[in-house]
Design a protein around this motif. Structure first.
Motif, PDB file in Angstrom:
ATOM      1  N   ALA A  20      32.783  -7.625   5.099  1.00  0.00           N
ATOM      2  CA  ALA A  20      32.812  -6.171   5.264  1.00  0.00           C
ATOM      3  C   ALA A  20      32.349  -5.741   6.650  1.00  0.00           C
ATOM      4  CB  ALA A  20      31.921  -5.513   4.213  1.00  0.00           C
ATOM      5  N   GLY A  21      31.940  -6.700   7.445  1.00  0.00           N
ATOM      6  CA  GLY A  21      31.325  -6.331   8.703  1.00  0.00           C
ATOM      7  C   GLY A  21      32.250  -6.341   9.912  1.00  0.00           C
ATOM      8  N   PRO A  30      26.932   5.293   8.938  1.00  0.00           N
ATOM      9  CA  PRO A  30      26.317   5.190  10.255  1.00  0.00           C
ATOM     10  C   PRO A  30      24.808   4.955  10.197  1.00  0.00           C
ATOM     11  CG  PRO A  30      27.305   7.374   9.910  1.00  0.00           C
ATOM     12  CD  PRO A  30      27.608   6.541   8.714  1.00  0.00           C
ATOM     13  N   GLY A  31      24.392   3.892  10.863  1.00  0.00           N
ATOM     14  CA  GLY A  31      22.968   3.667  11.080  1.00  0.00           C
ATOM     15  C   GLY A  31      22.172   3.125   9.920  1.00  0.00           C
ATOM     16  N   THR A  32      22.766   2.852   8.785  1.00  0.00           N
ATOM     17  CA  THR A  32      21.969   2.337   7.670  1.00  0.00           C
ATOM     18  C   THR A  32      21.868   0.828   7.698  1.00  0.00           C
ATOM     19  OG1 THR A  32      23.885   2.199   6.206  1.00  0.00           O
ATOM     20  CG2 THR A  32      22.581   4.233   6.129  1.00  0.00           C
ATOM     21  N   GLY A  33      22.751   0.148   8.418  1.00  0.00           N
ATOM     22  CA  GLY A  33      22.724  -1.308   8.478  1.00  0.00           C
ATOM     23  C   GLY A  33      23.453  -1.969   7.331  1.00  0.00           C
ATOM     24  N   THR A  34      24.112  -1.168   6.494  1.00  0.00           N
ATOM     25  CA  THR A  34      24.910  -1.754   5.399  1.00  0.00           C
ATOM     26  C   THR A  34      26.215  -0.979   5.269  1.00  0.00           C
ATOM     27  OG1 THR A  34      24.991  -2.291   3.040  1.00  0.00           O
ATOM     28  CG2 THR A  34      23.795  -0.308   3.642  1.00  0.00           C
ATOM     29  N   THR A  35      27.190  -1.640   4.694  1.00  0.00           N
ATOM     30  CA  THR A  35      28.480  -0.958   4.464  1.00  0.00           C
ATOM     31  C   THR A  35      28.673  -0.650   2.982  1.00  0.00           C
ATOM     32  OG1 THR A  35      29.577  -3.094   4.264  1.00  0.00           O
ATOM     33  CG2 THR A  35      29.590  -2.058   6.438  1.00  0.00           C
ATOM     34  N   ARG A  42      20.958   5.087  -0.901  1.00  0.00           N
ATOM     35  CA  ARG A  42      19.541   4.880  -1.235  1.00  0.00           C
ATOM     36  C   ARG A  42      18.690   4.743   0.031  1.00  0.00           C
ATOM     37  NH1 ARG A  42      15.293   6.320  -3.433  1.00  0.00           N
ATOM     38  NH2 ARG A  42      13.746   4.733  -3.935  1.00  0.00           N
ATOM     39  N   ILE A  43      19.242   4.044   1.000  1.00  0.00           N
ATOM     40  CA  ILE A  43      18.511   3.890   2.268  1.00  0.00           C
ATOM     41  C   ILE A  43      18.301   5.256   2.923  1.00  0.00           C
ATOM     42  CG2 ILE A  43      18.738   3.007   4.633  1.00  0.00           C
ATOM     43  CD1 ILE A  43      20.076   0.479   3.293  1.00  0.00           C
ATOM     44  N   ALA A  44      19.339   6.068   2.912  1.00  0.00           N
ATOM     45  CA  ALA A  44      19.227   7.400   3.532  1.00  0.00           C
ATOM     46  C   ALA A  44      18.166   8.231   2.809  1.00  0.00           C
ATOM     47  CB  ALA A  44      20.573   8.099   3.512  1.00  0.00           C
ATOM     48  N   GLU A  45      18.130   8.109   1.470  1.00  0.00           N
ATOM     49  CA  GLU A  45      17.149   8.844   0.668  1.00  0.00           C
ATOM     50  C   GLU A  45      15.722   8.370   1.002  1.00  0.00           C
ATOM     51  OE1 GLU A  45      18.242   9.535  -3.708  1.00  0.00           O
ATOM     52  OE2 GLU A  45      16.819   7.879  -3.794  1.00  0.00           O
ATOM     53  N   ILE A  46      15.532   7.084   1.034  1.00  0.00           N
ATOM     54  CA  ILE A  46      14.197   6.540   1.349  1.00  0.00           C
ATOM     55  C   ILE A  46      13.781   6.955   2.752  1.00  0.00           C
ATOM     56  CG2 ILE A  46      12.904   4.410   1.750  1.00  0.00           C
ATOM     57  CD1 ILE A  46      14.678   3.105  -0.445  1.00  0.00           C
TER      58      ILE A  46
END
Ligand code: PRE
Length: 118
Positions: A20-21, A30-35, A42-46
Motif C-alpha cells: 500500500a505504500g 496525510p501525515g498519519t504514517g499509515t494508509t 484513530r491516530i488523528a483522534e488521539i
C-alpha cells in the motif's frame, strides 16, 4: 540498557514499504504514517488529545519557571541563597521515583528553566 522511550517500528519517514505504500499513498491519509483509513482516523483522534496535553505541558512548564524565578528573587532579596540544594534533591527524587532515569533528566531541565544553569 535504559530505553529511550521511543517505540520500536519502521522509520518515521517510511510507511513500511508494503504494497500500500506506493506513490500517492501518503496523500490518502496525510501525515498519519499509515494508509489504513481506520488506523488513520484513530491516530488523528488521539493526536487531538496529544496536542492538548502538549499545550498544557508547555503552559505548566512556563508557569513553573516563573514561580521558581520568583522564589529565587524573593530569597535573594531577603539575603538568602540563590539555590536550595536539599529542595532540588527532593524534586529530583520525586521525578526519579515516578519516571525513573528519564524523570531525573526531565527534572534537571525543569530546574534549569527556573533558576538557570548551575
Ligand atoms: O523551592 C525553592 O526554594 C526554589 O528556589 C525553586 C527551585 C525549583 O525550581 O524548584 C529552584 C531553585 C532551588 O535551588 C530549588 C528549587
Amino acid at each position: 540498557m535504559e530505553q529511550s522511550g521511543a517505540p520500536a517500528g519502521p522509520d518515521v519517514t517510511s510507511n513500511g514499504g508494503g504494497p500500500a505504500g506506493g506513490p500517492g499513498a501518503e496523500s490518502t491519509n496525510p501525515g498519519t504514517g499509515t494508509t489504513e483509513p481506520g488506523a488513520a482516523a484513530r491516530i488523528a483522534e488521539i493526536r487531538v488529545r496529544i496536542d492538548e496535553i502538549d499545550r498544557a505541558l508547555i503552559e505548566l512548564w512556563q508557569e513553573r519557571a516563573e514561580l521558581s524565578r520568583e522564589v529565587g528573587t524573593t530569597r535573594m532579596a531577603s539575603g538568602g541563597t540563590r539555590l536550595v540544594l536539599s529542595r532540588e534533591q527532593e524534586i529530583l527524587e520525586r521525578f526519579r521515583s515516578a519516571l525513573g532515569a528519564d524523570g531525573v533528566q526531565l527534572a534537571l531541565l525543569l530546574l534549569r528553566a527556573g533558576r538557570g544553569p548551575l
